[in-house]
Design a protein around this motif. Sequence first.
Motif, PDB file in Angstrom:
ATOM      1  N   ASN A 241       0.754  -1.202   0.075  1.00 35.55           N
ATOM      2  CA  ASN A 241       0.035  -0.094   0.044  1.00 35.55           C
ATOM      3  C   ASN A 241       0.949   1.199  -0.036  1.00 35.55           C
ATOM      4  O   ASN A 241       0.745   2.220  -0.885  1.00 35.55           O
ATOM      5  CB  ASN A 241      -0.910   0.069   1.047  1.00 35.55           C
TER       6      ASN A 241
ATOM      7  N   ARG B  24      -4.604   3.055  -0.948  1.00 33.49           N
ATOM      8  CA  ARG B  24      -4.595   3.850  -2.012  1.00 33.49           C
ATOM      9  C   ARG B  24      -5.444   3.251  -3.254  1.00 33.49           C
ATOM     10  O   ARG B  24      -5.563   1.857  -3.231  1.00 33.49           O
ATOM     11  CB  ARG B  24      -3.157   4.216  -2.587  1.00 33.49           C
ATOM     12  N   LYS B  25      -5.896   3.977  -4.123  1.00 34.51           N
ATOM     13  CA  LYS B  25      -6.646   3.423  -5.493  1.00 34.51           C
ATOM     14  C   LYS B  25      -5.558   2.804  -6.201  1.00 34.51           C
ATOM     15  O   LYS B  25      -5.761   1.628  -6.851  1.00 34.51           O
ATOM     16  CB  LYS B  25      -7.058   4.415  -6.164  1.00 34.51           C
TER      17      LYS B  25
ATOM     18  N   ARG C 199      -1.778   1.424  -5.726  1.00 41.04           N
ATOM     19  CA  ARG C 199      -0.810   1.160  -4.590  1.00 41.04           C
ATOM     20  C   ARG C 199       0.618   1.510  -5.020  1.00 41.04           C
ATOM     21  O   ARG C 199       0.721   1.439  -6.109  1.00 41.04           O
ATOM     22  CB  ARG C 199      -1.247  -0.367  -4.106  1.00 41.04           C
TER      23      ARG C 199
END
Length: 429
Positions: free
Chosen positions: A98, A114-115, A117
């Motif tokens: 992440n 996070r969208k 990573r």
Amino acid sequence: MATASVAFKSREDHGKRIELDEARKAGLAPAEVDEDGNEINPHIPQFMSSAPWYLNAERPTLKHQRKWKTDPDYTKSWYDRGAKTFQADKYRKGACENCGAMTHDKKACVERPRKLRAKWTSKNIAPDEKIETMELDYDGKRDRWNGFDASSYKHVIRRYEAREEARNNYLKEQELKKFENDDSLKVDEAKVDESKQMDFAKVKKRVRTTGGGSTGTVRNLRIREDTAKYLLNLDANSAHYDPKTRSMREDPLPDMDPNEKFYGGDNQNRVSGQALDFKQLNIHAWEAFEKGHDIHMQAAPSQAELLYKSFKINKEKSKSQTKDIAMEKYGNAVTDEEVLPRELLLSQSEKEVEYDRAGRIIKGQETALPTSKYEEDVHVNNHTSVWGSWWKDHRWGYKCCQQRVRNSYCTGAAGIEAAEAASDLMKGY
């Protein structure tokens, strides 16, 4: 139980010790200091602050209440909370998917998911945390504030202080605008605002101890610069002063000029203002109760006040009816006859005139002197003086011709000569 303070003390020393303890509890004296220089709370009981005899303590201390026997195996550790070490530029194998830090995995990551990573973007790699290995004791494992940096809270304090300052500035600007727009709020500069005199009787306590004391203020009953009421007249036969209630009902200086008198006794306030209205209300309640009305001032004050108001209204109505009946029967002399000028009606006026001590007019216009209803300086029958301008032998007359008959025709100098001849003739007889 024997204590360290086994030395003999006299009665005076014991009394002084008690007074000092009371002053420390009230915050008027500094607190006592132990061997290590720490202040002792004066509210702690003596059986707790006094050390046992076998410790050979020369002065009061609280060391015996703590864990004063040190343990060689006792360790107190302090770690850096939130400290960072190395920050990589790209993703490393085995790091958190992440955030990209090597010190934890994806499951233990505390950052927001996070969208995209860090494993796939290799951007914004988080720094590695500082890992410390230490053996914590029982208290250290359960210390919530272990590693907390107090300086990190300064930005929160600055933000609140800035917001409070901006709020105060905004309120001051609003008050200034309101004061400039409203003319009714403008006061004379010579007059002092009563709200600014509210701090005259504040006495601040300068000593602040561990025991707390009173950090507020003490309000007195009078201004310290003013003379106390019992010192205005030191005569033993003057007004009585009650020290318990701090009251002096009679006037201590009855012969003094009322304009220069500052205090006229407590009865001056008891017979003026709302106190007099309240007294009349009580008297009306007593009289109504004696006449059979179910009314009580203390049990039902609202009912008593309402009945008193209705009583005054009915009394005014009865007075006006009596006045109308009398005017209808005997007539009104004011409306029937000619109305006199306002300045001649009992020489009274509703004009308000304010004078200073020297008799000069400060406010208003001086009242005009009332004039006579008779015509002045009007001479009849060729006279050059008025009737009553001459007096002789207990009789009035005209000065111009010395005639003693009123409304007679003036003869001038001939009349004077005739009057003198008549007087000489009367003297001969």
